[in-house]
Design an enzyme around this catalytic site. Structure first.
Site, PDB file in Angstrom:
ATOM      1  N   CYS A   1     -36.017  25.597  13.311  1.00 56.16           N
ATOM      2  CA  CYS A   1     -37.024  26.625  13.598  1.00 56.16           C
ATOM      3  C   CYS A   1     -36.450  28.037  13.506  1.00 56.16           C
ATOM      4  O   CYS A   1     -37.196  29.018  13.557  1.00 56.16           O
ATOM      5  CB  CYS A   1     -37.639  26.397  14.981  1.00 56.16           C
TER       6      CYS A   1
ATOM      7  N   LYS B   1      -8.558  -7.510  -2.385  1.00 58.65           N
ATOM      8  CA  LYS B   1      -8.386  -6.385  -1.468  1.00 58.65           C
ATOM      9  C   LYS B   1      -8.985  -6.674  -0.109  1.00 58.65           C
ATOM     10  O   LYS B   1     -10.068  -7.232   0.007  1.00 58.65           O
ATOM     11  CB  LYS B   1      -9.080  -5.144  -2.039  1.00 58.65           C
TER      12      LYS B   1
ATOM     13  N   TYR C   1       7.823  -4.944  -8.644  1.00 55.99           N
ATOM     14  CA  TYR C   1       7.081  -6.191  -8.842  1.00 55.99           C
ATOM     15  C   TYR C   1       6.640  -6.426 -10.283  1.00 55.99           C
ATOM     16  O   TYR C   1       5.981  -7.407 -10.568  1.00 55.99           O
ATOM     17  CB  TYR C   1       5.834  -6.220  -7.950  1.00 55.99           C
TER      18      TYR C   1
ATOM     19  N   CYS D   1     -40.248  23.951  18.707  1.00 49.73           N
ATOM     20  CA  CYS D   1     -39.481  23.659  17.491  1.00 49.73           C
ATOM     21  C   CYS D   1     -40.035  22.403  16.813  1.00 49.73           C
ATOM     22  O   CYS D   1     -40.156  21.361  17.448  1.00 49.73           O
ATOM     23  CB  CYS D   1     -38.013  23.460  17.852  1.00 49.73           C
TER      24      CYS D   1
ATOM     25  N   ASP E   1       0.841  -1.191   0.000  1.00 45.79           N
ATOM     26  CA  ASP E   1       0.000   0.000   0.000  1.00 45.79           C
ATOM     27  C   ASP E   1       0.879   1.245   0.000  1.00 45.79           C
ATOM     28  O   ASP E   1       1.128   1.849   1.032  1.00 45.79           O
ATOM     29  CB  ASP E   1      -0.920  -0.028   1.225  1.00 45.79           C
TER      30      ASP E   1
ATOM     31  N   CYS F   1     -31.222  23.785  20.618  1.00 47.32           N
ATOM     32  CA  CYS F   1     -32.382  24.618  20.372  1.00 47.32           C
ATOM     33  C   CYS F   1     -33.259  24.479  21.608  1.00 47.32           C
ATOM     34  O   CYS F   1     -33.636  23.379  21.994  1.00 47.32           O
ATOM     35  CB  CYS F   1     -33.120  24.109  19.130  1.00 47.32           C
TER      36      CYS F   1
HETATM   37  S1  IVH Z   1       0.917  -5.678 -10.348  1.00 49.44           S
HETATM   38  C1  IVH Z   1      -0.369  -4.607 -14.641  1.00 49.44           C
HETATM   39  N1  IVH Z   1       1.838  -6.271  -7.957  1.00 49.44           N
HETATM   40  O1  IVH Z   1      -1.710  -2.179  -6.531  1.00 49.44           O
HETATM   41  C2  IVH Z   1       0.410  -4.822 -13.396  1.00 49.44           C
HETATM   42  N2  IVH Z   1       0.637  -4.261  -8.221  1.00 49.44           N
HETATM   43  O2  IVH Z   1      -4.612  -2.281  -7.221  1.00 49.44           O
HETATM   44  C3  IVH Z   1      -0.293  -4.269 -12.242  1.00 49.44           C
HETATM   45  N3  IVH Z   1       0.477  -2.940  -6.162  1.00 49.44           N
HETATM   46  O3  IVH Z   1      -1.684  -0.064  -9.229  1.00 49.44           O
HETATM   47  C4  IVH Z   1       0.470  -4.152 -11.011  1.00 49.44           C
HETATM   48  N4  IVH Z   1       1.634  -4.295  -4.884  1.00 49.44           N
HETATM   49  O4  IVH Z   1       0.262   0.070  -7.692  1.00 49.44           O
HETATM   50  C5  IVH Z   1       1.159  -5.390  -8.699  1.00 49.44           C
HETATM   51  N5  IVH Z   1       2.760  -6.913  -5.916  1.00 49.44           N
HETATM   52  C6  IVH Z   1       2.086  -6.033  -6.661  1.00 49.44           C
HETATM   53  C7  IVH Z   1       1.570  -4.851  -6.121  1.00 49.44           C
HETATM   54  C8  IVH Z   1       0.832  -3.987  -6.926  1.00 49.44           C
HETATM   55  C9  IVH Z   1       0.983  -3.161  -4.940  1.00 49.44           C
HETATM   56  C10 IVH Z   1      -0.351  -1.794  -6.533  1.00 49.44           C
HETATM   57  C11 IVH Z   1      -0.086  -1.235  -7.876  1.00 49.44           C
HETATM   58  C12 IVH Z   1      -1.408  -1.274  -8.598  1.00 49.44           C
HETATM   59  C13 IVH Z   1      -2.377  -1.485  -7.523  1.00 49.44           C
HETATM   60  C14 IVH Z   1      -3.554  -2.260  -8.075  1.00 49.44           C
END
Ligand code: IVH
Length: 682
Positions: A415, A318, A228, A435, A116, A430
């Site tokens: 009021c 998520k 990544y 009222c 994050d 109030c």
């Molecule tokens: S892959 C097309 N891997 O999460 C490739 N994203 O909700 C897409 N993020 O915008 C990204 N950790 O900023 C990937 N291990 C991870 C990640 C990751 C965080 C973020 C990334 C993306 C968002 C998507």
């Protein structure tokens, strides 16, 4: 000169090597002091021979003056986002879809922590960092190279790792910049000390740091990275064939890559990975908001392709956040039955802990002032338990300057009469007994379940009755005629008859329910019962002398005064007269005589003890049990009272959150009433 040149180059490589060990691999080989010595030597050499300084030297991370603005960067290919899923069922929908698109092929997945932070794209040409950009809208981002260069785990030059051969002609990597929890806490502590606005979470702190035009700000913050995704690579002997291999390649070039990952061949393996990560996650030193699940084979990824915004080969699983960021669109005021004017933030809808939230509590004038919440502000909202979310923090650093401080109104929004804040009270009220908003709330309260329990007397019906001038207060309910109720919008003969029957039934409710229904300030369901037990009838309660009120357990001067005022007020007298004429029961079934003991005073009540009490807990517990009460260890909505001693902690907070009454020890003693001797002797 050549020798000097080589000496500088060697020293630079050595420092890069140790930087990589320290910042990327977290595995230093030399002490900080040794490192410092090398670094100083480098600085001295460069000072003596400025012509030998190169932009990718480890000493050149922070350069020059603040930028006038960020340059725009057009991404070479769209920076896609990911489709979100929120549970294992939706994750299976994803793997099912992939299986349908790749019929008969085995598919391997990689599950990675979803960091994050802030997405960044680094571009290296011939091994040198030439650009660092934000994602922006996916097509165009901002050039934040100067800030990214200050991050020690971002190599200014790629390493030529064993097997990777020479530097690639092009490498584009996507990753996340983040601030670990401890650095975030430290940063906010410093900001608090300096009286600066606090960052809502590590993500905002990281984003705030990278959005600074002066790179010295980012340089001063211990930002970290994980890469990544290999977006592009050219000039390598052999291109990777899988996500796992791509991660290996990135790591080989010296980029920081998370080692936490699960390679899974079945849904069951994926689910086990999700399960395992959800347990691990709390121990990580950085924030994660889920997992990213990717098809491992790059060939399969390519064949699956992408939709306009997101690839078909990956999803983000998520976690439901307990906190979210939204924007205050408006501050709405409602007038309660006692006249208290309560502010609520109307929010841009935001997903929070599994629901969409568009309102959040702001409690009262002081709360707004303390948070300095303004219309237009971006705010952190949090859902605590089942109650409506509250605004916990304002993101003052994200203000545009157009947000004006909020002025709490000095007139009733319903009021228009002046509103007042009484000494020692948090609420602006109030005080107009006529009222209309107060009348509406009072009638709703009168008919509510814990009061006279008049089924069908909801908001819409009460509003219709008031608008059509069929009632002005709860007493008028008893003279309603079936035809006039049936004629109201969305009513009919049947619902009118049901409503009148429910009103009729309410007449027979026990005395304490009636006392509660009157809506006397500070008289909740519990106090109403004590008053009913003690006085046995509304008439005696209305005529009670202050000394007699004081004799009722738990009733202090505040309640006594409020009861006295209630029965003095003209409108209330009229209401009582109407109730009496209608035949509402105003006496207890059995009215105790004065001086009659109240019996086990705590029967049916559950207590929670917290904090340091002046007596041993076991003794307090015995006294409560001797009076018929129970003691439990955790606070819930069923808890009648929390008894709080000194330094009470989370239980006290829970009590406040759930609206459970809180007593101090003196309050408990009063409640124990004529059992008080037992308590003292126990
Ligand atoms: S892959 C097309 N891997 O999460 C490739 N994203 O909700 C897409 N993020 O915008 C990204 N950790 O900023 C990937 N291990 C991870 C990640 C990751 C965080 C973020 C990334 C993306 C968002 C998507």
């Amino acid at each position: 000169m050549k020798a000097k040149h080589e000496a500088v180059a060697r020293l630079r490589d050595l420092i890069r090597y140790h930087d990589h060990l320290y910042y990327v691999l977290d595995r230093p080989e030399i002490s900080d002091a040794e490192y410092d010595r090398l670094y100083r030597e480098m600085v001295d050499l460069e000072a003596a021979h400025p012509e030998l300084v190169t932009p990718d030297s480890p000493t050149q991370r922070v350069g020059g003056e603040p930028l006038p603005g960020f340059r725009q960067v057009v991404h070479r290919s769209p920076v896609l986002s990911l489709e979100d899923v929120f549970n294992l069922g939706e994750l299976r929908d994803f793997t099912d879809r992939v299986a349908r698109l790749l019929p008969g092929e085995p598919v391997e997945y990689v599950a990675e922590p979803k960091i994050d932070g802030l997405t960044v794209i680094l571009t290296y040409r011939d091994g040198t960092l030439v650009q660092g950009a934000t994602r922006g809208d996916g097509a165009v981002g901002e050039d934040i190279t100067a800030n990214l260069r200050t991050i020690r785990s971002v190599p200014l030059r790629l390493r030529s790792a064993a097997g990777a051969g020479d530097a690639p002609t092009l490498l584009e990597a996507r990753g996340e910049v983040f601030l670990p929890f401890n650095a975030f806490a430290e940063l906010n502590r410093e900001r608090a000390e300096r009286g600066e606005p606090l960052f809502a979470n590590p993500r905002n702190a990281a984003a705030g740091s990278l959005r600074q035009l002066d790179p010295r700000v980012a340089a001063g913050r211990p930002l970290e990275t994980y890469f990544y995704h290999l977006r592009a690579v050219a000039g390598v002997p052999s291109a990777p064939a899988s996500q796992v291999a791509a991660l290996g390649l990135l790591a080989g070039f010296g980029l920081r890559v998370n080692q936490l990952r699960w390679v899974c061949r079945t849904d069951e393996e994926l689910e086990a990975a999700v399960e395992e990560f959800s347990r691990l996650r709390g121990e990580l030193p950085y924030a994660t908001d889920g997992m990213v699940i990717k098809v491992n084979s790059l060939d399969q990824q390519e064949r699956l392709g992408a939709r306009s915004k997101s690839p078909r080969w990956a999803v983000a699983l998520k976690y439901e956040a307990e906190e979210a960021v939204s924007k205050i669109l408006d501050i709405e005021l409602t007038v309660g039955r006692t006249g208290a004017i309560t502010p609520t933030a109307v929010l841009e809808p935001v997903r929070l802990a599994g629901t969409t939230v568009s309102r959040a509590g702001l409690h009262n004038e002081d709360y707004i002032r303390e948070k300095d919440a303004r219309v237009g502000d971006r705010v952190v909202v949090r859902k605590a338990g089942e109650i409506i979310p509250e605004v916990v923090r304002v993101l003052a650093e994200e203000r545009t300057g157009a947000e004006a401080p909020y002025e709490f109104p000095r007139r009733c929004p319903a009021c228009g009469e002046p509103a007042h804040r009484l000494p020692d009270e948090a609420a602006v009220r109030c005080l107009n007994d006529a009222c209309p908003a107060r009348a509406r709330e009072a009638i709703l309260h009168f008919g509510s379940r814990p009061a006279l329990d008049i089924d069908g007397l909801g908001e819409a019906v009460v509003d219709a009755l008031l608008e059509n001038k069929l009632i002005q207060d709860a007493g008028d309910l008893y003279v309603l005629r079936a035809e006039e109720v049936a004629a109201l919008p969305r009513m009919g003969e049947k619902s009118a008859a049901n409503l009148l029957a429910a009103i009729e039934r309410g007449k027979e409710r026990p005395l304490d329910k009636l006392i509660f229904a009157l809506g006397i300030r500070h008289v909740g369901a519990r106090v109403a019962r004590l008053l009913a037990d003690h006085f046995g009838g509304v008439k005696r309660l209305a005529a009670a002398a202050p000394e007699e009120m004081a004799a009722v357990p738990e009733v202090g001067p505040k309640i006594a005064e409020s009861v006295r005022l209630f029965f003095q007020e003209e409108g209330n007298r009229r209401l009582l007269q109407k109730l009496k004429e209608a035949g509402v029961r105003m006496e207890a079934a059995h009215a105790p005589q004065q001086g009659e003991p109240a019996g086990a005073p705590l029967a049916g009540l559950t207590f929670v003890l917290t904090g340091t009490l002046s007596k041993p807990r076991s003794q307090v517990q015995e006294a409560i049990e001797a009076a018929g009460g129970k003691v439990s260890s955790s606070v819930s909505k069923k808890t009648a009272y929390v008894v709080a001693g000194d330094d009470a902690g989370s239980k006290l907070e829970n009590a406040r959150r759930l609206g459970v009454a809180v007593l101090d020890e003196a309050g408990l003693e009063r409640l124990l009433g004529d059992r008080r001797r037992d308590y003292d002797d126990a």
